[in-house]
Design a protein around this motif. Structure first.
Motif, PDB file in Angstrom:
ATOM      1  N   LEU A 104      31.868  29.179  48.355  1.00  0.00           N
ATOM      2  CA  LEU A 104      31.900  29.841  47.059  1.00  0.00           C
ATOM      3  C   LEU A 104      31.297  31.232  47.106  1.00  0.00           C
ATOM      4  O   LEU A 104      31.731  32.133  46.408  1.00  0.00           O
ATOM      5  CB  LEU A 104      31.138  28.986  46.037  1.00  0.00           C
ATOM      6  N   HIS A 105      30.268  31.433  47.969  1.00  0.00           N
ATOM      7  CA  HIS A 105      29.611  32.741  47.953  1.00  0.00           C
ATOM      8  C   HIS A 105      30.532  33.832  48.466  1.00  0.00           C
ATOM      9  O   HIS A 105      30.419  34.980  48.074  1.00  0.00           O
ATOM     10  CB  HIS A 105      28.300  32.708  48.764  1.00  0.00           C
ATOM     11  N   GLN A 106      31.477  33.511  49.357  1.00  0.00           N
ATOM     12  CA  GLN A 106      32.383  34.553  49.853  1.00  0.00           C
ATOM     13  C   GLN A 106      33.310  35.024  48.749  1.00  0.00           C
ATOM     14  O   GLN A 106      33.576  36.203  48.613  1.00  0.00           O
ATOM     15  CB  GLN A 106      33.184  34.047  51.049  1.00  0.00           C
ATOM     16  N   THR A 107      33.842  34.084  47.959  1.00  0.00           N
ATOM     17  CA  THR A 107      34.658  34.472  46.820  1.00  0.00           C
ATOM     18  C   THR A 107      33.844  35.376  45.908  1.00  0.00           C
ATOM     19  O   THR A 107      34.303  36.401  45.443  1.00  0.00           O
ATOM     20  CB  THR A 107      35.122  33.222  46.033  1.00  0.00           C
ATOM     21  N   GLY A 108      32.589  34.971  45.659  1.00  0.00           N
ATOM     22  CA  GLY A 108      31.718  35.753  44.800  1.00  0.00           C
ATOM     23  C   GLY A 108      31.497  37.150  45.324  1.00  0.00           C
ATOM     24  O   GLY A 108      31.458  38.101  44.544  1.00  0.00           O
ATOM     25  N   PHE A 109      31.364  37.313  46.636  1.00  0.00           N
ATOM     26  CA  PHE A 109      31.082  38.651  47.139  1.00  0.00           C
ATOM     27  C   PHE A 109      32.307  39.548  47.058  1.00  0.00           C
ATOM     28  O   PHE A 109      32.175  40.739  46.817  1.00  0.00           O
ATOM     29  CB  PHE A 109      30.538  38.617  48.571  1.00  0.00           C
ATOM     30  N   GLN A 110      33.491  39.009  47.236  1.00  0.00           N
ATOM     31  CA  GLN A 110      34.685  39.813  47.035  1.00  0.00           C
ATOM     32  C   GLN A 110      34.733  40.292  45.579  1.00  0.00           C
ATOM     33  O   GLN A 110      35.090  41.436  45.296  1.00  0.00           O
ATOM     34  CB  GLN A 110      35.940  39.015  47.375  1.00  0.00           C
ATOM     35  N   GLU A 111      34.358  39.417  44.670  1.00  0.00           N
ATOM     36  CA  GLU A 111      34.310  39.784  43.262  1.00  0.00           C
ATOM     37  C   GLU A 111      33.224  40.821  42.994  1.00  0.00           C
ATOM     38  O   GLU A 111      33.381  41.688  42.132  1.00  0.00           O
ATOM     39  CB  GLU A 111      34.075  38.538  42.402  1.00  0.00           C
ATOM     40  N   VAL A 112      32.112  40.734  43.718  1.00  0.00           N
ATOM     41  CA  VAL A 112      31.047  41.734  43.583  1.00  0.00           C
ATOM     42  C   VAL A 112      31.586  43.122  43.921  1.00  0.00           C
ATOM     43  O   VAL A 112      31.355  44.096  43.192  1.00  0.00           O
ATOM     44  CB  VAL A 112      29.850  41.383  44.501  1.00  0.00           C
ATOM     45  N   LEU A 113      32.312  43.222  45.023  1.00  0.00           N
ATOM     46  CA  LEU A 113      32.880  44.509  45.423  1.00  0.00           C
ATOM     47  C   LEU A 113      33.878  45.014  44.386  1.00  0.00           C
ATOM     48  O   LEU A 113      33.899  46.206  44.051  1.00  0.00           O
ATOM     49  CB  LEU A 113      33.542  44.399  46.798  1.00  0.00           C
ATOM     50  N   SER A 114      34.699  44.109  43.871  1.00  0.00           N
ATOM     51  CA  SER A 114      35.686  44.496  42.853  1.00  0.00           C
ATOM     52  C   SER A 114      34.993  44.980  41.581  1.00  0.00           C
ATOM     53  O   SER A 114      35.411  45.969  40.978  1.00  0.00           O
ATOM     54  CB  SER A 114      36.602  43.316  42.516  1.00  0.00           C
ATOM     55  N   ALA A 115      33.925  44.272  41.188  1.00  0.00           N
ATOM     56  CA  ALA A 115      33.191  44.664  39.984  1.00  0.00           C
ATOM     57  C   ALA A 115      32.537  46.029  40.157  1.00  0.00           C
ATOM     58  O   ALA A 115      32.568  46.869  39.250  1.00  0.00           O
ATOM     59  CB  ALA A 115      32.137  43.604  39.648  1.00  0.00           C
ATOM     60  N   ALA A 116      31.943  46.263  41.319  1.00  0.00           N
ATOM     61  CA  ALA A 116      31.330  47.570  41.582  1.00  0.00           C
ATOM     62  C   ALA A 116      32.378  48.675  41.539  1.00  0.00           C
ATOM     63  O   ALA A 116      32.129  49.775  41.026  1.00  0.00           O
ATOM     64  CB  ALA A 116      30.627  47.549  42.939  1.00  0.00           C
ATOM     65  N   ASP A 117      33.572  48.379  42.058  1.00  0.00           N
ATOM     66  CA  ASP A 117      34.662  49.345  42.040  1.00  0.00           C
ATOM     67  C   ASP A 117      35.075  49.660  40.602  1.00  0.00           C
ATOM     68  O   ASP A 117      35.271  50.824  40.228  1.00  0.00           O
ATOM     69  CB  ASP A 117      35.848  48.790  42.831  1.00  0.00           C
ATOM     70  N   LEU A 118      35.197  48.631  39.764  1.00  0.00           N
ATOM     71  CA  LEU A 118      35.572  48.830  38.363  1.00  0.00           C
ATOM     72  C   LEU A 118      34.530  49.650  37.607  1.00  0.00           C
ATOM     73  O   LEU A 118      34.856  50.413  36.696  1.00  0.00           O
ATOM     74  CB  LEU A 118      35.758  47.475  37.671  1.00  0.00           C
ATOM     75  N   LEU A 119      33.273  49.481  37.997  1.00  0.00           N
ATOM     76  CA  LEU A 119      32.190  50.236  37.362  1.00  0.00           C
ATOM     77  C   LEU A 119      32.078  51.657  37.901  1.00  0.00           C
ATOM     78  O   LEU A 119      31.235  52.432  37.452  1.00  0.00           O
ATOM     79  CB  LEU A 119      30.863  49.500  37.577  1.00  0.00           C
ATOM     80  N   GLY A 120      32.925  51.978  38.879  1.00  0.00           N
ATOM     81  CA  GLY A 120      32.892  53.325  39.456  1.00  0.00           C
ATOM     82  C   GLY A 120      31.728  53.555  40.386  1.00  0.00           C
ATOM     83  O   GLY A 120      31.347  54.704  40.648  1.00  0.00           O
ATOM     84  N   ARG A 121      31.133  52.477  40.910  1.00  0.00           N
ATOM     85  CA  ARG A 121      29.962  52.603  41.778  1.00  0.00           C
ATOM     86  C   ARG A 121      30.180  51.832  43.065  1.00  0.00           C
ATOM     87  O   ARG A 121      29.319  51.074  43.519  1.00  0.00           O
ATOM     88  CB  ARG A 121      28.717  52.081  41.047  1.00  0.00           C
ATOM     89  N   TYR A 122      31.340  52.016  43.686  1.00  0.00           N
ATOM     90  CA  TYR A 122      31.644  51.359  44.954  1.00  0.00           C
ATOM     91  C   TYR A 122      30.916  52.090  46.076  1.00  0.00           C
ATOM     92  O   TYR A 122      30.866  53.330  46.082  1.00  0.00           O
ATOM     93  CB  TYR A 122      33.156  51.403  45.200  1.00  0.00           C
ATOM     94  N   PRO A 123      30.311  51.359  47.034  1.00  0.00           N
ATOM     95  CA  PRO A 123      29.596  52.039  48.127  1.00  0.00           C
ATOM     96  C   PRO A 123      30.487  53.031  48.869  1.00  0.00           C
ATOM     97  O   PRO A 123      31.667  52.774  49.099  1.00  0.00           O
ATOM     98  CB  PRO A 123      29.183  50.882  49.044  1.00  0.00           C
ATOM     99  N   ARG A 124      29.898  54.150  49.215  1.00  0.00           N
ATOM    100  CA  ARG A 124      30.639  55.195  49.941  1.00  0.00           C
ATOM    101  C   ARG A 124      30.973  54.741  51.356  1.00  0.00           C
ATOM    102  O   ARG A 124      32.052  55.008  51.873  1.00  0.00           O
ATOM    103  CB  ARG A 124      29.784  56.471  49.989  1.00  0.00           C
ATOM    104  N   ARG A 125      30.020  54.056  51.965  1.00  0.00           N
ATOM    105  CA  ARG A 125      30.235  53.485  53.304  1.00  0.00           C
ATOM    106  C   ARG A 125      29.872  52.009  53.251  1.00  0.00           C
ATOM    107  O   ARG A 125      28.872  51.629  52.664  1.00  0.00           O
ATOM    108  CB  ARG A 125      29.387  54.213  54.346  1.00  0.00           C
ATOM    109  N   LEU A 126      30.711  51.206  53.888  1.00  0.00           N
ATOM    110  CA  LEU A 126      30.570  49.750  53.816  1.00  0.00           C
ATOM    111  C   LEU A 126      30.807  49.166  55.200  1.00  0.00           C
ATOM    112  O   LEU A 126      31.779  49.506  55.869  1.00  0.00           O
ATOM    113  CB  LEU A 126      31.606  49.226  52.820  1.00  0.00           C
TER     114      LEU A 126
END
Length: 200
Positions: A104-126
């Motif tokens: 379940l945590h992997q699904t959650g982390f993909q969603e974390v990245l998507s949420a950060a992207d929607l908020l306009g605060r996606y990490p510059r380097r990952l």
């Protein structure tokens, strides 16, 4: 502090070093164990945050959106030989956090990245430092030998990335004492594995 020094301080990238996983499911705990050992052995500049993300999923969004650069340790099903380590970067990372989900945590982390992207605060380097697991079914069991052997190489990869990003980690003169470590209450790696060994 001089005005130039203050500007330099403000201008530094905020870096998050994050371990995710569930220590209760054998190799699923890889990411947590790597970030725990990294914190025990290394100091980092004050623009770097080291975090045990466990299985917090979307609760990690606040941390991720504050990071300019992000390093993630995790157990990932790359379809490789168990215990093999692989580094993926930038746009490749979401593909590996979502494909062949094992928990379940992997699904959650993909969603974390998507949420950060929607908020306009996606990490510059990952960067995702993942290890192919051997066993995810051993409830309460420790890391398997081939996965445990990748803790040190994973830390070395992270140190190389931090140096590349201008925030080198420095080896402590002595590893942190137990009460100052990232995990406590007998769930630190050494205590947990001793308990698991006794149970066997």
């Amino acid at each position: 502090m001089t005005e130039q020094a203050a500007m330099d301080e403000v201008g530094r990238n905020r870096i998050l070093v994050l371990g995710i996983g569930n220590i209760l499911w054998a190799d699923e705990g890889f990411g947590v164990r790597v970030v725990e050992e990294f914190h025990r052995r290394y100091t980092v500049p004050d623009n770097v945050t080291i975090l045990d993300g466990g299985t917090q999923g979307l609760y990690l969004v606040n941390y991720v959106e504050e990071a300019d650069d992000l390093i993630v340790f995790d157990a990932i099903d790359y379809g490789l030989v168990p215990g093999e380590l692989k580094l993926v970067r930038d746009e490749e990372v979401p593909r590996f956090t979502g494909a062949k989900k094992m928990s379940l945590h992997q699904t959650g982390f993909q969603e974390v990245l998507s949420a950060a992207d929607l908020l306009g605060r996606y990490p510059r380097r990952l960067a995702l430092i993942g290890c192919q697991p051997l066993d995810l079914e051993d409830w309460g069991g420790p890391l398997t030998s081939p996965v445990r052997a990748q803790i040190e190489p994973a830390i070395e990869l992270a140190c190389a990335l931090l140096a590349e990003w201008g925030a080198p980690a420095v080896l402590r003169l002595e590893p942190l004492a137990g009460d100052a470590r990232l995990l406590a209450n007998d769930i630190d790696h050494h205590s947990y594995e001793m308990r698991a060994g006794a149970a066997e």
